[in-house]
Design an enzyme around this catalytic site. Structure first.
Site, PDB file in Angstrom:
ATOM      1  N   LYS A   1      39.512  38.784  44.700  1.00  0.00           N
ATOM      2  CA  LYS A   1      40.506  39.854  44.762  1.00  0.00           C
ATOM      3  C   LYS A   1      41.926  39.294  44.900  1.00  0.00           C
ATOM      4  O   LYS A   1      42.889  39.918  44.437  1.00  0.00           O
ATOM      5  CB  LYS A   1      40.204  40.780  45.942  1.00  0.00           C
ATOM      6  CG  LYS A   1      38.860  41.486  45.863  1.00  0.00           C
ATOM      7  CD  LYS A   1      38.871  42.639  44.902  1.00  0.00           C
ATOM      8  CE  LYS A   1      37.544  43.381  44.931  1.00  0.00           C
ATOM      9  NZ  LYS A   1      37.595  44.658  44.220  1.00  0.00           N
ATOM     10  N   LYS A   2      42.041  38.125  45.515  1.00  0.00           N
ATOM     11  CA  LYS A   2      43.364  37.516  45.680  1.00  0.00           C
ATOM     12  C   LYS A   2      43.869  36.871  44.395  1.00  0.00           C
ATOM     13  O   LYS A   2      45.006  36.374  44.370  1.00  0.00           O
ATOM     14  CB  LYS A   2      43.324  36.491  46.808  1.00  0.00           C
ATOM     15  CG  LYS A   2      43.283  37.101  48.197  1.00  0.00           C
ATOM     16  CD  LYS A   2      43.276  36.038  49.272  1.00  0.00           C
ATOM     17  CE  LYS A   2      43.379  36.646  50.661  1.00  0.00           C
ATOM     18  NZ  LYS A   2      42.253  37.499  51.011  1.00  0.00           N
ATOM     19  N   LEU A   3      43.075  36.860  43.347  1.00  0.00           N
ATOM     20  CA  LEU A   3      43.571  36.401  42.049  1.00  0.00           C
ATOM     21  C   LEU A   3      44.516  37.417  41.428  1.00  0.00           C
ATOM     22  O   LEU A   3      45.062  37.182  40.349  1.00  0.00           O
ATOM     23  CB  LEU A   3      42.394  36.124  41.107  1.00  0.00           C
ATOM     24  CG  LEU A   3      41.518  34.918  41.485  1.00  0.00           C
ATOM     25  CD1 LEU A   3      40.292  34.856  40.588  1.00  0.00           C
ATOM     26  CD2 LEU A   3      42.312  33.620  41.403  1.00  0.00           C
TER      27      LEU A   3
END
Length: 758
Positions: free
Chosen positions: A217-219
């Protein structure tokens, strides 16, 4: 609580014999490279029977039991705090007109005394889980009330609260009471018995998913570019990094990129033996930092407690073996575990192997189905489209932790009487105990429906409710999140269909963020700016406070028409143009371009600036008198400057009173900053003691009410007053910030003073 008995204690030589016997029963050791790396062979996955045998392989129960104990203990601490037992009477007081936000509208809170009973059952379940007492029943006693309370209030949802419920659900089906448990003391067959490998596989898989999906998700571009947690690097914890890096690089490289790499790699680092020590160091450092950075309750400690699950399952026995022999009598067993019917044992010499039974196949099926479901849920937003807003899905189960930060500039609630057409405005958040409804269409619909039921009590018939909510996500423009022209009471909403009245996030304007930061950095310390983006056909009605003596509006993109209401004048602004706005008057900004308009308010709080200058003069005067450079006597009304307080005489001016309050505030901050660690820690313990004391006393009052009936209101008032006392704290420590650390909804401060509207 040690599961020890005299007959169970053995000498070191007999320990070795039992260990060798256990290994023989468990089957041959994995000598291939794959076996050493993964802990199993590829052939173990070649058929369903082999897979079932693998997942039910006998495994040491020690590490699982330690996690059970720690998780239960942390839930015992969590219930009075983040679950809200200490403030339950404020949230569920009988007779309150409160709008609530359950997952299903049919869910309702019980009367207050019964809610205390629900929490008591949950607390006893957590305690029983920790001790391993009536373990399976204790898990259910904790699990059912926990999910009831969780589903009762969507405003309190977050990733870690969801994770606690998942872990408790998993533990319910596991044999975590086979070691270091009261059940083991009472039942010799359970004491120090093997557990199937799937008990560890499910927990390890869950923690791996939490880390890895959080990394995926942090991509998101906002995280990679450093906009999600832009101001986090200002915290003192990042001071060591700022010795080498600027604050901006610390935010980008350490907070954002470092967090991304850690989440993506943590599960892999913990899984493999060769990298586990590195993984344990980094995740421990990460969670210790998080415990200081965020108010996330027990989450950091639960994740710390889960890390040893990836280690060799017998690590607690090895730890006990290093302890003095006398102390070992009080610690868990270090003898090898005994066989268990929950496991499948491979053939030993001269014996045929055990065939997996139904319970073994169910355990394997549960493991596979559960982990597949956990991999699917974070990406199931195409099913629950009604919960998609600017971010996808329900809040809590997607593991998109800290990816999105929001700031709310303006919230306006308008009601219209359906019969008379009369318009009125409601205080944002009226009849609620939370602020979270502002970002979610499902909650907004529930809130509007609730208001439509409550407003007739105030002579508003057939009310129509309109919301005008301005939000900035990850440092973008402030923009509307919902269509202000739609009556939300009558608006359609379904959990499975896209919500038509949610305004789209203006992603095309994201590149403006770098320019907006340049504009902010070019302003002096007394000048503020607010960046606005609006849709064609809509307008913003705003009021400039009289304190803002120098306010202008400048167009960045598109075209707008500014109407000065009092002067009845209109002026059209095109890109790059600006105009002054009169203070103390309303104005309207209409977006007339076919595409969204972007503009900014630039203002100086002249009243605040003048106050700062006056306070600086008083500070300078005080210093001159103290160092002897000012020889003339001070007027009587300024004498408190030297004394630090008012001691009779003429009433000091409001300016002097403000100066004295500021000085007292600064002195208190300095005193707290220089407080020794042991005093801070003692103050922390006192606050926690108050939380647990109040939880206990209020629970006793409610259980007494259920058993014996309620006493008179006077007696109840006295009992509640006694529960609210802080007998352990000095008077000086009683300040609003200490009222109750478990309160989940502190008051919201106004982020910008461009007035009540903006």
């Amino acid at each position: 609580m040690a599961v020890s008995a005299g007959s169970a204690r053995t000498s070191p030589s007999s320990d070795k014999v039992q260990k060798d016997k256990a290994e023989l029963i468990s089957g041959p050791r994995q000598d291939s490279r794959i076996g050493k790396l993964l802990g199993f062979e590829w052939t173990d996955l070649s058929s369903w029977r082999r897979l079932v045998t693998l997942l039910n392989r006998p495994t040491d129960p020690a590490s699982l039991a330690v996690f059970r104990f720690l998780f239960g203990f942390l839930m015992v601490l969590d219930i009075p705090q983040e679950r809200g037992l200490s403030s339950l009477d404020r949230k569920y007081l009988d007779g309150l007109d409160v709008c609530r936000f359950p997952l299903l509208d049919a869910l309702r809170p019980l009367p207050l005394d019964w809610m205390y009973l629900v929490y008591t059952i949950m607390f006893l379940g957590a305690l029983g889980m920790m001790l391993g007492l009536c373990y399976r029943i204790s898990c259910v006693l904790f699990l059912l009330p926990y999910w009831y309370v969780f589903l009762l209030d969507k405003t309190s949802w977050n990733n870690h609260s969801y994770l606690y419920g998942l872990l408790a659900f998993q533990l319910t089906f596991m044999d975590a009471n086979h070691y270091w448990s009261v059940d083991g003391l009472l039942n010799a067959h359970r004491r120090n018995a093997h557990v199937p490998l799937w008990n560890y596989a499910v927990l390890r898989g869950q923690i791996f998913i939490v880390y890895f999906i959080a990394g995926v998700k942090k991509l998101d571009a906002d995280w990679v570019e450093g906009y999600s947690m832009e101001y986090l690097s200002r915290h003192w914890l990042f001071s060591p990094f700022k010795l080498l890096l600027s604050e901006e690089l610390t935010s980008l490289l350490v907070v954002h990129w470092g967090g991304l790499l850690l989440d993506l790699s943590a599960g892999f680092l913990l899984f493999f033996d060769v990298s586990r020590s590195i993984g344990l160091f980094f995740v421990s450092y990460f969670h210790c930092m998080n415990s200081q950075l965020f108010s996330i309750g027990m989450f950091s400690y639960v994740m710390l407690a889960s890390s040893p699950l990836f280690c060799s399952p017998e690590w607690p026995r090895k730890l006990v073996s290093y302890c003095p022999r006398r102390l070992q009598q009080l610690l868990p067993l270090k003898a090898a575990p005994q066989p268990s019917v929950s496991c499948v044992y491979k053939r030993s010499r001269g014996k045929s192997g055990q065939k997996p039974g139904l319970r073994h196949q169910l355990g394997a099926a549960f493991t596979l189905l559960y982990l597949l479901e956990q991999l699917f849920l974070p990406y199931s937003h195409f099913l629950t489209q009604g919960y998609n807003n600017w971010t996808n899905g329900l809040y809590g189960y997607s593991w998109d932790m800290m990816v999105h930060s929001r700031s709310h500039q303006h919230v306006k609630i308008t009601y219209r009487d359906g019969r008379t057409g009369e318009l009125g405005y409601l205080n944002p958040g009226v009849f609620t105990q939370s602020r979270r409804w502002k970002d979610h269409a499902d909650m907004l619909k529930q809130y509007a429906t609730c208001l439509s039921r409550l407003l007739p009590k105030y002579n508003v018939t057939e009310p129509q409710i309109y919301f005008d909510i301005w939000v900035s996500i990850n440092d973008r423009f402030q923009q509307r999140i919902f269509d202000p022209r739609v009556d939300i009471v009558q608006a359609a909403w379904s959990p499975f269909q896209r919500t038509s009245w949610v305004q789209p996030l203006l992603m095309d304007l994201s590149p403006w963020r770098a320019k907006l930061q340049e504009i902010k950095s070019s302003l002096d310390n007394h000048t503020e700016v607010v960046f606005i983006a609006d849709f064609p056909g809509l307008h913003l009605e705003n009021f400039v406070s009289e304190d803002l003596g120098n306010t202008s509006i400048q167009l960045l993109q598109g075209e707008v028409t500014v109407e000065l209401v009092a002067e009845q004048k209109n002026q059209t602004l095109r890109e790059g143009e600006k105009m002054q706005l009169p203070a103390g008057e309303y104005h309207k900004v209409y977006t007339t371009s076919p595409s969204p308009s972007c503009y900014m308010y630039v203002y100086v709080n002249t009243t605040e600036l003048a106050l700062e200058q006056d306070l600086a003069y008083l500070q300078e005067l005080k210093e001159k008198v103290e160092n002897g450079s000012e020889t003339g006597p001070l007027p009587p009304e300024l004498q408190p400057l030297l004394e630090g307080e008012v001691k009779g005489g003429p009433e000091p001016t409001p300016l002097v009173q403000t100066f004295l309050r500021r000085q007292q505030r600064l002195q208190e901050i300095e005193r707290r900053r220089n407080t020794p660690f042991h005093e801070r820690f003692f103050r922390f313990l006192l606050r926690k003691l108050y939380v647990f004391r109040r939880s206990f006393l209020m629970t006793c009052i409610s259980l007494r009410n259920l058993i014996l009936g309620r006493p008179s209101l006077e007696q109840l008032a006295q009992e509640v007053t006694y529960a609210n006392l802080r007998p352990f704290e000095a008077v000086g420590e009683l300040n609003p910030s200490n009222t109750d650390s478990s309160h989940s909804n502190p008051p919201e401060s106004n982020p910008d003073p461009v007035h009540s509207e903006f």
